[in-house]
Design an enzyme around this catalytic site. Sequence first.
Site, mmCIF file in Angstrom:
data_model
loop_
_atom_site.group_PDB
_atom_site.id
_atom_site.type_symbol
_atom_site.label_atom_id
_atom_site.label_comp_id
_atom_site.label_asym_id
_atom_site.label_seq_id
_atom_site.Cartn_x
_atom_site.Cartn_y
_atom_site.Cartn_z
ATOM 1 N N MET A 150 42.765 86.994 74.893
ATOM 2 C CA MET A 150 42.686 86.066 76.026
ATOM 3 C C MET A 150 42.497 86.852 77.323
ATOM 4 O O MET A 150 43.451 87.128 78.045
ATOM 5 C CB MET A 150 43.945 85.209 76.071
ATOM 6 C CG MET A 150 44.219 84.479 74.762
ATOM 7 S SD MET A 150 45.635 83.361 74.845
ATOM 8 C CE MET A 150 46.986 84.516 75.021
ATOM 9 N N ASP A 151 41.254 87.178 77.623
ATOM 10 C CA ASP A 151 40.944 88.028 78.770
ATOM 11 C C ASP A 151 40.305 87.198 79.877
ATOM 12 O O ASP A 151 39.473 86.335 79.611
ATOM 13 C CB ASP A 151 39.986 89.149 78.327
ATOM 14 C CG ASP A 151 39.778 90.189 79.411
ATOM 15 O OD1 ASP A 151 40.654 90.316 80.287
ATOM 16 O OD2 ASP A 151 38.738 90.873 79.378
ATOM 17 N N GLY A 152 40.706 87.472 81.113
ATOM 18 C CA GLY A 152 40.002 86.867 82.249
ATOM 19 C C GLY A 152 40.832 85.978 83.150
ATOM 20 O O GLY A 152 40.285 85.375 84.085
#
Length: 271
Positions: free
Chosen positions: A42-44
């Site tokens: 879960m990047d960003g």
Amino acid sequence: MNTREEVGEFSKLYNGFMTVMRRFIFKVLCVGPIPNHISFIMDGNRRFAKKHNLQDLDAGHRAGFVSVTHVLQYCQEIEVPYVTLYAFGHDNFRREPEEVKCVMDLMLEKIELTIDQAISGNLNKLKVIFIGDLNMLNERLKAAAQRLMEVTEENKGLMVVVCVAYSTSHEIVHAIRESCVRKCGDGDSPQVLEVSDIEECMYTSIVPDPALVIRTGGRDRLSNFMTWQTSRSLLHTTAALWPELGLWHLVWAILKFQRMQNYLQKKQKLD
């Protein structure tokens, strides 16, 4: 009927229509093979906050928790048995103390809310497990995570594995130490550690290896996440930031998984 009531009625009809459409799409999708385990990097969240000029330190992470809710709902409807969420990496504790505290406080808030939902019977089809070096968490958060695991322990349906204070390198060290204690504890004679000995002591031994890894934020790397377990997994990256991940991103990733089935099966046979 005033304007507010009209908007409410339209919203209700629209949501109902979208639910029917989503179920139809999933029915078509389920004609092909569905991954038995999907992992999400879960990047960003921080980039999302910056992109939308959100000033609060936890704004991007709060938006990310909304995406978690939607993604888990979609995975339940598609009947994916296992989902792993890379929530907070071991190395993330090197960030600014204010941000780390902010994320931990938000995580505690959401876990306590989920506990209430589980106790009220609204989560009977969801089992939650936390893995990682949980000793790095503060006592209140660690106790809440333990409590959520206890109240969902008997639940059947989707198993959600939340990785907190996790990295593969630390997991491997932990697994080797644990397997040495198990196998060489008596100290009477030399023992040979097998790969299976180490795998049995991994944090992730409770679930099968991921069939599909989805990373948001447009970066093509695993970031020390399940590198041992993903040698035969399909890595799908999307430019969408985690809070932007929607239905179509998930559908597209599963369609790619279905399209790559022959290649993945051949790779498994060769291994």
